[in-house]
Design a protein around this motif. Structure first.
Motif, PDB file in Angstrom:
ATOM      1  N   GLY A 173       2.718   7.977 -10.185  1.00 24.29           N
ATOM      2  CA  GLY A 173       3.877   6.980 -10.597  1.00 24.29           C
ATOM      3  C   GLY A 173       4.852   6.759  -9.439  1.00 24.29           C
ATOM      4  N   VAL A 174       5.394   5.729  -9.222  1.00 24.69           N
ATOM      5  CA  VAL A 174       6.063   5.292  -8.066  1.00 24.69           C
ATOM      6  C   VAL A 174       7.232   4.396  -8.666  1.00 24.69           C
ATOM      7  N   ALA A 175       8.157   4.140  -7.791  1.00 25.32           N
ATOM      8  CA  ALA A 175       9.411   3.154  -8.157  1.00 25.32           C
ATOM      9  C   ALA A 175       8.943   1.798  -8.343  1.00 25.32           C
ATOM     10  N   SER A 176       8.075   1.260  -7.628  1.00 23.96           N
ATOM     11  CA  SER A 176       7.894  -0.286  -8.304  1.00 23.96           C
ATOM     12  C   SER A 176       6.338  -0.448  -7.677  1.00 23.96           C
ATOM     13  N   GLY A 177       5.977  -1.897  -7.877  1.00 25.10           N
ATOM     14  CA  GLY A 177       4.652  -2.193  -7.391  1.00 25.10           C
ATOM     15  C   GLY A 177       4.923  -2.280  -5.827  1.00 25.10           C
ATOM     16  N   SER A 178       5.879  -2.744  -5.346  1.00 21.62           N
ATOM     17  CA  SER A 178       5.986  -3.167  -3.910  1.00 21.62           C
ATOM     18  C   SER A 178       5.971  -1.631  -3.245  1.00 21.62           C
ATOM     19  N   ASP A 179       6.317  -0.604  -3.681  1.00 24.18           N
ATOM     20  CA  ASP A 179       6.349   0.676  -3.326  1.00 24.18           C
ATOM     21  C   ASP A 179       4.837   1.115  -3.265  1.00 24.18           C
ATOM     22  N   ALA A 180       4.440   0.770  -4.321  1.00 20.71           N
ATOM     23  CA  ALA A 180       2.686   1.233  -4.704  1.00 20.71           C
ATOM     24  C   ALA A 180       2.134   0.815  -3.489  1.00 20.71           C
ATOM     25  N   LEU A 181       2.376  -0.630  -3.210  1.00 20.57           N
ATOM     26  CA  LEU A 181       1.642  -1.243  -1.948  1.00 20.57           C
ATOM     27  C   LEU A 181       1.951  -0.392  -0.647  1.00 20.57           C
ATOM     28  N   LEU A 182       3.313  -0.213  -0.220  1.00 16.60           N
ATOM     29  CA  LEU A 182       3.412   0.438   0.875  1.00 16.60           C
ATOM     30  C   LEU A 182       3.062   1.895   0.935  1.00 16.60           C
ATOM     31  N   LEU A 183       3.195   2.600  -0.177  1.00 12.68           N
ATOM     32  CA  LEU A 183       2.835   4.063  -0.232  1.00 12.68           C
ATOM     33  C   LEU A 183       1.036   3.920   0.073  1.00 12.68           C
ATOM     34  N   SER A 184       0.687   3.133  -0.302  1.00 11.95           N
ATOM     35  CA  SER A 184      -0.982   3.237  -0.149  1.00 11.95           C
ATOM     36  C   SER A 184      -1.299   2.924   1.509  1.00 11.95           C
ATOM     37  N   LEU A 185      -0.579   1.864   1.818  1.00  6.47           N
ATOM     38  CA  LEU A 185      -0.770   1.675   3.149  1.00  6.47           C
ATOM     39  C   LEU A 185      -0.339   2.967   3.998  1.00  6.47           C
ATOM     40  N   MET A 186       0.636   3.573   3.956  1.00  9.47           N
ATOM     41  CA  MET A 186       1.150   4.810   4.547  1.00  9.47           C
ATOM     42  C   MET A 186      -0.028   5.930   4.149  1.00  9.47           C
ATOM     43  N   ALA A 187      -0.433   6.079   3.092  1.00  3.60           N
ATOM     44  CA  ALA A 187      -1.606   7.158   2.761  1.00  3.60           C
ATOM     45  C   ALA A 187      -2.627   6.826   3.828  1.00  3.60           C
ATOM     46  N   PHE A 188      -3.134   5.788   4.123  1.00  2.00           N
ATOM     47  CA  PHE A 188      -3.922   5.443   5.218  1.00  2.00           C
ATOM     48  C   PHE A 188      -3.580   5.751   6.837  1.00  2.00           C
ATOM     49  N   GLY A 189      -2.112   5.737   6.856  1.00  2.00           N
ATOM     50  CA  GLY A 189      -1.587   5.885   8.161  1.00  2.00           C
ATOM     51  C   GLY A 189      -1.615   4.553   8.787  1.00  2.00           C
ATOM     52  N   ILE A 190      -1.520   3.596   8.106  1.00  2.00           N
ATOM     53  CA  ILE A 190      -1.592   2.171   8.768  1.00  2.00           C
ATOM     54  C   ILE A 190      -0.253   1.725   9.376  1.00  2.00           C
ATOM     55  N   GLY A 191      -0.250   1.298  10.412  1.00  2.71           N
ATOM     56  CA  GLY A 191       1.054   1.001  11.112  1.00  2.71           C
ATOM     57  C   GLY A 191       1.002   0.190  12.340  1.00  2.71           C
ATOM     58  N   THR A 192       1.969   0.270  13.210  1.00  2.27           N
ATOM     59  CA  THR A 192       1.910  -0.682  14.423  1.00  2.27           C
ATOM     60  C   THR A 192       0.568  -0.723  15.312  1.00  2.27           C
ATOM     61  N   GLY A 193       0.333  -2.177  15.525  1.00  2.00           N
ATOM     62  CA  GLY A 193      -0.974  -2.310  16.290  1.00  2.00           C
ATOM     63  C   GLY A 193      -2.120  -2.357  15.391  1.00  2.00           C
ATOM     64  N   ASP A 194      -1.875  -2.349  13.875  1.00  2.00           N
ATOM     65  CA  ASP A 194      -2.946  -2.572  13.063  1.00  2.00           C
ATOM     66  C   ASP A 194      -3.034  -3.858  12.274  1.00  2.00           C
ATOM     67  N   GLU A 195      -3.954  -4.287  11.882  1.00  2.00           N
ATOM     68  CA  GLU A 195      -4.041  -5.490  11.134  1.00  2.00           C
ATOM     69  C   GLU A 195      -4.444  -5.426   9.706  1.00  2.00           C
ATOM     70  N   VAL A 196      -4.041  -6.029   8.969  1.00  2.00           N
ATOM     71  CA  VAL A 196      -4.450  -5.960   7.177  1.00  2.00           C
ATOM     72  C   VAL A 196      -4.563  -7.381   6.910  1.00  2.00           C
ATOM     73  N   LEU A 197      -5.805  -7.630   6.262  1.00  2.00           N
ATOM     74  CA  LEU A 197      -6.107  -9.036   5.654  1.00  2.00           C
ATOM     75  C   LEU A 197      -5.653  -9.232   4.392  1.00  2.00           C
ATOM     76  N   LEU A 198      -5.081 -10.476   3.951  1.00  2.00           N
ATOM     77  CA  LEU A 198      -4.543 -10.554   2.623  1.00  2.00           C
ATOM     78  C   LEU A 198      -4.383 -12.137   2.316  1.00  2.00           C
ATOM     79  N   PRO A 199      -4.401 -12.599   1.070  1.00  2.00           N
ATOM     80  CA  PRO A 199      -4.186 -13.967   0.958  1.00  2.00           C
ATOM     81  C   PRO A 199      -2.688 -14.356   1.185  1.00  2.00           C
ATOM     82  N   PRO A 200      -2.458 -15.712   1.506  1.00  2.00           N
ATOM     83  CA  PRO A 200      -0.942 -16.122   1.809  1.00  2.00           C
ATOM     84  C   PRO A 200      -0.513 -16.543   0.604  1.00  2.00           C
ATOM     85  N   PHE A 201      -1.374 -16.694  -0.475  1.00  2.00           N
ATOM     86  CA  PHE A 201      -0.777 -17.265  -1.856  1.00  2.00           C
ATOM     87  C   PHE A 201      -0.719 -16.142  -2.886  1.00  2.00           C
TER      88      PHE A 201
END
Ligand SMILES: Cc1ncc(COP(=O)(O)O)c(C=O)c1O
Length: 380
Positions: free
Chosen positions: A58-86
């Protein structure tokens, strides 16, 4: 016939379970435990079971769920993440918050979800993850996407903020693959207007992977283990006990509410039947592979969407636009140097999509009125 049809109305749902909500809140007040605790743990177990995953955090919001997921993989500066613009901004915002770069992939015209056939051309040596978004309550086309991720060794984080309980290809996968269950991590939002809505912000991460679960659990509380000793640099993003207590009450009704939403969608489909033959540019939501679509939104597409919306507003009918400007054209992403024309399907969809009222308590008369007024717009 004249009536008001709000775009959404949370009051009837609240009044139908008011007593239960008040006693759940009383329990929390008596314990005076407001952060995490047994209610949050029970909710985590409930959502994990519902999503057919081993863990939920359980986390504070859906936005934080996404942020924490990326953090869990250690994703950061220099990395690219694919996603839809819509999609809602949070999907890309979370990527940018880590220092990584969002790289956009256009959507499929029929489902409004990421188009898997356009993914491979965007993969570089910097690509670390893909975030498919299960938009409006229907799962993205996950089989080809998961295959690409496996071959290219990319992480998959599902943005299932709008899709709790949605299933992918239920007729192919004997039990139906649940939203959130298919990637490495799945992210949910309990924003008040979501199908399962809290009385404030709340979110959840689900996974089958014990290491990712542990990392996410620590990162949501400043990465500390034990208390005051910090293994990683996390954030403060815990789920409030009050929100968990409310969500546990509402969860009991989720399946019933989902069935109601699906019924309303079917009814719209029937009511629109005549108009489909006379208005050639009108498109109704498309259900791919007999997916279990949970109709978080019922989004039609029409040319001249803004005029129709204005007409409906004048008739007392609430509608909304998801989303009026794709993310690659947002001011904050001008530094990425995208241009109009880069993602034509997303751009066209943002000009044509119109969300109609859909919620469990919407009445048949209200739906008839909505469709009747849309017909009136076209025959005037
Ligand atoms: C697709 C999508 N992703 C992420 C979010 C973010 O969730 P929250 O509003 O709980 O932060 C939302 C919610 O609006 C959403 O619709």
């Amino acid at each position: 016939m004249k009536m008001k049809v709000p775009f959404f109305d949370l009051s009837p749902q609240f009044y139908s379970i008011e007593g239960e909500i008040r006693s759940a809140l009383d329990e929390v007040f008596k314990t005076q435990q407001f952060i995490l605790g047994p209610k949050v743990e029970t909710l985590e177990q409930t959502i994990a079971n519902y999503c057919q995953t081993r863990y939920a955090i359980g986390v504070a919001s859906g936005s934080d769920a996404l942020l924490l997921s990326l953090m869990a993989f250690g994703i950061g500066t220099g990395d690219e993440v694919l996603l839809p613009p819509f999609t809602f901004f949070a999907t890309a915002g979370a990527v940018s918050r880590t220092g990584a770069t969002p790289v956009f992939i256009d959507i499929d015209e029929e489902t409004h979800n990421i188009d898997p056939s356009k993914i491979e051309e965007k993969i570089t040596s910097k690509t670390k993850a893909i975030i498919p978004v299960h938009l409006f309550g229907q799962c993205a086309d996950m089989d080809p996407l998961l295959q690409i991720a496996k071959t290219k060794k990319l992480f998959v984080i599902e943005d299932a903020a709008q899709a709790l309980g949605a299933e992918y290809r239920p007729h192919l996968n004997t039990n139906g693959k649940r939203a959130g269950q298919m990637g490495d991590l799945g992210c949910f939002s309990f924003y008040p207007t979501k199908n399962l809505g809290a009385f404030g912000d709340a979110g959840m991460v689900v996974t089958d992977n014990p290491h990712l679960a542990e990392r996410t659990r620590l990162l949501r509380a400043h990465g500390s283990q034990p208390k005051y000793f910090h293994k990683w640099i996390g954030i403060n993003s815990r789920l409030d006990t009050i929100q968990a207590a409310i969500l546990l009450v509402k969860f009991k009704y989720l399946e019933k509410w989902t069935t109601e939403r699906q019924r309303k969608a079917e009814r719209y489909q029937l009511l629109f039947r005549d108009l489909l033959s006379s208005v050639s540019d009108l498109k109704l939501p498309m259900i791919q592979y007999q997916n279990r679509h949970i109709f978080h939104q019922y989004v039609i597409r029409v040319l001249g969407r803004d005029q129709l919306r204005q007409f409906l507003t004048g008739e007392g009918i609430g509608t909304d636009i998801y989303y009026p400007l794709p993310l690659h054209l947002q001011e904050c992403y001008s530094f990425l140097k995208y241009q109009r024309g880069d993602f034509p399907v997303s751009e066209k969809t943002s000009e044509e999509a119109l969300a109609l009222p859909i919620y469990p308590e919407l009445t048949e008369d209200q739906q008839m009125f909505v469709v009747d007024r849309i017909k009136a717009f076209y025959v005037k």
